[in-house]
Scaffold this motif. Structure first.
Motif, mmCIF file in Angstrom:
data_model
loop_
_atom_site.group_PDB
_atom_site.id
_atom_site.type_symbol
_atom_site.label_atom_id
_atom_site.label_comp_id
_atom_site.label_asym_id
_atom_site.label_seq_id
_atom_site.Cartn_x
_atom_site.Cartn_y
_atom_site.Cartn_z
ATOM 1 N N THR A 62 0.824 -1.221 0.000
ATOM 2 C CA THR A 62 0.000 0.000 0.000
ATOM 3 C C THR A 62 0.852 1.263 0.000
ATOM 4 N N ALA A 63 1.930 1.269 0.795
ATOM 5 C CA ALA A 63 2.765 2.469 0.926
ATOM 6 C C ALA A 63 3.466 2.839 -0.371
ATOM 7 N N PHE A 64 3.570 1.884 -1.309
ATOM 8 C CA PHE A 64 4.295 2.132 -2.554
ATOM 9 C C PHE A 64 3.380 2.446 -3.733
ATOM 10 N N TYR A 65 2.078 2.260 -3.537
ATOM 11 C CA TYR A 65 1.171 2.344 -4.682
ATOM 12 C C TYR A 65 1.239 3.717 -5.362
ATOM 13 N N GLU A 67 3.708 5.923 -4.465
ATOM 14 C CA GLU A 67 5.077 6.390 -4.210
ATOM 15 C C GLU A 67 6.061 5.360 -4.766
ATOM 16 N N SER A 68 5.899 5.041 -6.034
ATOM 17 C CA SER A 68 6.681 3.950 -6.619
ATOM 18 C C SER A 68 8.173 4.244 -6.679
ATOM 19 N N CYS A 69 8.563 5.512 -6.572
ATOM 20 C CA CYS A 69 9.996 5.836 -6.591
ATOM 21 C C CYS A 69 10.685 5.437 -5.286
ATOM 22 N N LEU A 70 9.907 4.975 -4.308
ATOM 23 C CA LEU A 70 10.487 4.459 -3.061
ATOM 24 C C LEU A 70 10.856 2.983 -3.183
ATOM 25 N N ALA A 71 10.601 2.387 -4.334
ATOM 26 C CA ALA A 71 10.813 0.947 -4.494
ATOM 27 C C ALA A 71 12.276 0.547 -4.401
ATOM 28 N N LEU A 72 13.176 1.480 -4.710
ATOM 29 C CA LEU A 72 14.614 1.195 -4.638
ATOM 30 C C LEU A 72 15.284 2.214 -3.724
ATOM 31 N N THR A 73 16.127 1.738 -2.833
ATOM 32 C CA THR A 73 16.864 2.634 -1.942
ATOM 33 C C THR A 73 18.050 3.237 -2.698
ATOM 34 N N PRO A 74 18.631 4.320 -2.186
ATOM 35 C CA PRO A 74 19.822 4.882 -2.838
ATOM 36 C C PRO A 74 20.954 3.874 -2.978
ATOM 37 N N GLU A 75 21.117 3.023 -1.977
ATOM 38 C CA GLU A 75 22.173 2.007 -2.042
ATOM 39 C C GLU A 75 21.892 0.999 -3.153
ATOM 40 N N GLY A 93 3.383 9.422 -9.487
ATOM 41 C CA GLY A 93 3.478 8.638 -8.260
ATOM 42 C C GLY A 93 3.284 7.154 -8.460
ATOM 43 N N ALA A 94 2.381 6.787 -9.366
ATOM 44 C CA ALA A 94 2.066 5.375 -9.555
ATOM 45 C C ALA A 94 3.117 4.651 -10.379
ATOM 46 N N GLU A 95 3.917 5.402 -11.146
ATOM 47 C CA GLU A 95 4.967 4.787 -11.957
ATOM 48 C C GLU A 95 6.225 5.636 -11.857
ATOM 49 N N CYS A 96 7.369 4.975 -11.727
ATOM 50 C CA CYS A 96 8.643 5.680 -11.565
ATOM 51 C C CYS A 96 9.614 5.222 -12.649
ATOM 52 N N THR A 97 10.341 6.169 -13.210
ATOM 53 C CA THR A 97 11.292 5.864 -14.280
ATOM 54 C C THR A 97 12.711 6.177 -13.826
ATOM 55 N N TYR A 98 13.629 5.259 -14.118
ATOM 56 C CA TYR A 98 15.049 5.417 -13.802
ATOM 57 C C TYR A 98 15.843 5.314 -15.090
ATOM 58 N N ALA A 99 16.894 6.093 -15.188
ATOM 59 C CA ALA A 99 17.810 5.973 -16.329
ATOM 60 C C ALA A 99 18.992 5.105 -15.914
ATOM 61 N N ALA A 190 15.679 -6.774 -5.672
ATOM 62 C CA ALA A 190 15.958 -5.556 -4.900
ATOM 63 C C ALA A 190 14.654 -4.874 -4.490
ATOM 64 N N VAL A 191 13.693 -4.806 -5.407
ATOM 65 C CA VAL A 191 12.388 -4.216 -5.090
ATOM 66 C C VAL A 191 11.698 -5.023 -3.989
ATOM 67 N N LEU A 192 11.748 -6.332 -4.099
ATOM 68 C CA LEU A 192 11.145 -7.179 -3.068
ATOM 69 C C LEU A 192 11.793 -6.947 -1.710
ATOM 70 N N ALA A 193 13.104 -6.791 -1.686
ATOM 71 C CA ALA A 193 13.807 -6.552 -0.421
ATOM 72 C C ALA A 193 13.356 -5.251 0.213
ATOM 73 N N THR A 194 13.125 -4.226 -0.593
ATOM 74 C CA THR A 194 12.655 -2.946 -0.073
ATOM 75 C C THR A 194 11.267 -3.084 0.542
ATOM 76 N N ILE A 195 10.369 -3.787 -0.147
ATOM 77 C CA ILE A 195 9.009 -3.966 0.353
ATOM 78 C C ILE A 195 9.015 -4.778 1.643
ATOM 79 N N ARG A 196 9.783 -5.858 1.670
ATOM 80 C CA ARG A 196 9.794 -6.728 2.854
ATOM 81 C C ARG A 196 10.360 -6.010 4.071
ATOM 82 N N ALA A 197 11.241 -5.041 3.852
ATOM 83 C CA ALA A 197 11.800 -4.299 4.970
ATOM 84 C C ALA A 197 10.758 -3.421 5.653
ATOM 85 N N THR A 198 9.634 -3.165 4.997
ATOM 86 C CA THR A 198 8.583 -2.306 5.572
ATOM 87 C C THR A 198 7.494 -3.108 6.269
ATOM 88 N N GLN A 199 7.549 -4.395 6.210
ATOM 89 C CA GLN A 199 6.461 -5.213 6.789
ATOM 90 C C GLN A 199 6.565 -5.313 8.304
#
Length: 199
Positions: A62-65, A67-75, A93-99, A190-199
Motif C-alpha cells: 500500500t505504501a508504494f502504490y 510512491e513507486s519511486c520508493l521501491a529502490l533505496t539509494p544504495e 506517483g504510480a509509476e517511476c522511471t530510472y535511467a 531488490a524491489v522485493l527486499a525494499t518492500i519486505r523491509a517495511t512489513q
C-alpha cells in the motif's frame, strides 16, 4: 413323561424363534453410516484460473502504490547503476522511471505497483498476447517475464493474489542484441527486499 419332553422341546423352539426375531429387529433399528459429503478444498487453497500460482506469504504494498519511486533505496540504485527515479508524467506517483547510468538515456527502467494479481497476466498469455513467456520466482514470490508493448522486457511479480509490481527494462532504440531481461531479473529481488523491509 413323554408329553413333558415334547412340551420342553416346543418351549425351546419358541424361545429360539423369539430370540431370532429380536436379533432381526435390533439389526433393523441400527442407524446406517452417513453417506460421504462432497469433497471441498480447504479455505484459502482454491486454485486460481489458468494455472496462476498463489502467493504463499502476501506483502502489503500500500505504501508504494502512489510512491513507486520508493521501491529502490539509494544504495540499491548505486549497485544497479540507476539514476534517481522520477515520477512518470502519465501516472504521477504510480509509476517511476530510472535511467541506466552510462547509457545516455537510451536504457530506462520503469516500476509500477498495481492492484491486479498475476492472474491478469496468465489470462493474457492464455489468449496469446505474448511471444515470450517465462514463469519464475524471485525470493520465493511467483513472477513472469514476458515481452512488453515496446519490445522491452517486462517482469511482473506477485505480491499477493490481488497485487503485483511491474518492472520494465527498455532500450529506446529497440536493438535486438541488447539484453533487457537480464537487468530485470536483478532489479526485481531488490524491489522485493525494499518492500519486505517495511512489513
Amino acid at each position: 413323561m413323554l408329553e413333558g419332553i415334547v412340551f420342553g422341546k416346543r418351549t425351546v423352539e419358541v424361545a429360539s424363534a423369539v430370540l431370532a426375531s429380536l436379533v432381526v429387529l435390533g439389526g433393523c433399528g441400527e442407524t446406517p453410516p452417513p453417506p460421504p459429503g462432497p469433497t471441498t478444498a480447504p479455505a484459502g487453497t482454491t486454485p486460481l484460473p489458468h494455472g496462476t500460482p498463489s502467493v504463499a506469504e502476501p506483502l502489503d504494498s500500500t505504501a508504494f502504490y502512489n510512491e513507486s519511486c520508493l521501491a529502490l533505496t539509494p544504495e540499491q540504485r548505486t549497485e544497479l547503476k540507476l539514476s534517481e527515479g522520477r515520477p512518470e508524467a502519465r501516472r504521477p506517483g504510480a509509476e517511476c522511471t530510472y535511467a541506466v547510468e552510462g547509457s545516455d538515456g537510451e536504457h530506462l527502467v520503469d516500476i509500477r505497483f498495481a492492484n491486479t494479481g498475476l492472474v491478469k497476466e496468465y489470462e493474457a498469455n492464455a489468449a496469446g498476447a505474448y511471444e515470450r513467456w517465462e514463469p519464475m520466482e524471485f525470493d520465493g514470490y511467483p513472477a513472469v517475464v514476458h515481452d512488453g508493448e515496446l519490445r522491452d522486457c517486462h517482469a511482473v511479480v506477485g505480491l499477493s493474489d490481488t497485487t503485483t509490481v511491474h518492472i520494465w527494462y527498455r532500450d529506446q532504440l529497440v536493438r535486438p542484441e541488447v539484453d533487457t531481461c537480464g537487468p530485470v531479473t536483478r532489479i526485481a529481488p531488490a524491489v522485493l527486499a525494499t518492500i519486505r523491509a517495511t512489513q
